[in-house]
Enzyme design. Structure first.
Site, PDB file in Angstrom:
ATOM      1  N   SER A 191      -5.965  -7.061   5.055  1.00  0.00           N
ATOM      2  CA  SER A 191      -5.367  -6.928   3.719  1.00  0.00           C
ATOM      3  C   SER A 191      -4.309  -5.836   3.656  1.00  0.00           C
ATOM      4  O   SER A 191      -4.031  -5.297   2.593  1.00  0.00           O
ATOM      5  CB  SER A 191      -6.459  -6.670   2.667  1.00  0.00           C
ATOM      6  N   ARG A 192      -3.745  -5.503   4.803  1.00  0.00           N
ATOM      7  CA  ARG A 192      -2.730  -4.444   4.891  1.00  0.00           C
ATOM      8  C   ARG A 192      -3.263  -3.063   4.497  1.00  0.00           C
ATOM      9  O   ARG A 192      -2.499  -2.146   4.223  1.00  0.00           O
ATOM     10  CB  ARG A 192      -1.500  -4.782   4.032  1.00  0.00           C
ATOM     11  N   LEU A 193      -4.575  -2.907   4.487  1.00  0.00           N
ATOM     12  CA  LEU A 193      -5.178  -1.602   4.206  1.00  0.00           C
ATOM     13  C   LEU A 193      -5.414  -0.888   5.537  1.00  0.00           C
ATOM     14  O   LEU A 193      -6.546  -0.647   5.966  1.00  0.00           O
ATOM     15  CB  LEU A 193      -6.483  -1.780   3.423  1.00  0.00           C
TER      16      LEU A 193
END
Length: 214
Positions: A191-193
């Protein structure tokens, strides 16, 4: 074409990076990741993007190869008259980026660059293949030439000049030691985290560790 670019994306999920698992000393953390990069057999694990700044404050980058790493810093070799050499002459600030895409990792190191002792440059220069030694003499790195034949003719001349002789270190060629002030270790996550762990030198061998938002 632009729509195709916008749709390019991958989900990162190979590893994670947290404050409980990292090394207290960033040099040790780099050694750990570098060893894993070498073991993974990715192409050129020691390739790094070197960024310098011109007198006008304009940044420039190029890919070079890391050739030594110890507790003092990270060493690469180049022509001192090259663009990066000229920029480092008036501004020692430098950034190194190791893009280990296959491992969904990158490391960014910022610090100051200083020339290594000539004896170290001589030792490394003579460890290089003879063709590479001749190439260092043949290329006035970053200078404009009319076409490739200029290099080929100069190389031929140098092969004759140094036939059956030891090739000496060029006066304008040698190493830079990059003394780190910060390290950032980036690990791709879902999630691009992404995980970003940042080390800041607080002098006397102590490092402040913090997590950055992705």
């Amino acid at each position: 074409m632009r729509e195709d670019i916008a749709s390019l994306r991958n989900e990162y999920s190979k590893e994670e990076l947290d404050e409980q698992s990292i090394e207290v000393n960033p040099f040790n953390q780099f050694d750990k990741w570098f060893t894993e990069a070498v073991a993974s057999e990715i192409l050129e694990p020691n390739a790094m993007v070197v960024s310098t700044v011109s007198k006008k404050g304009v940044p420039s980058q190029r890919t070079v190869l890391l050739k030594d790493a110890d507790k003092e810093g990270y060493t690469f070799y180049t022509n001192y008259d090259s663009k990066k050499g000229q920029e480092l002459e008036h501004n020692a600030n430098i950034s190194l980026l190791f893009p280990w895409y296959e491992l969904e990792r990158q490391v960014i190191i910022t610090g100051k660059a200083q020339k290594v002792l000539k004896e170290k440059s001589v030792k490394y220069f003579h460890s290089r293949p003879r063709e590479s030694q001749l190439g260092a003499w043949a290329s006035n790195q970053s200078s404009e030439i009319t076409d490739r034949s200029v290099l080929e003719e100069k190389l031929k001349m140098l092969e004759e000049r140094f036939l059956n002789k030891e090739i000496p270190l060029p006066e304008n060629w040698g190493g830079y030691l990059v003394i780190p002030e910060t390290f950032e270790f980036w690990q791709g996550r879902k999630s691009r985290l992404h995980d970003r762990i940042f080390y800041q030198d607080e002098m006397e061998g102590t490092w402040k560790i913090s997590r950055l938002s992705p």
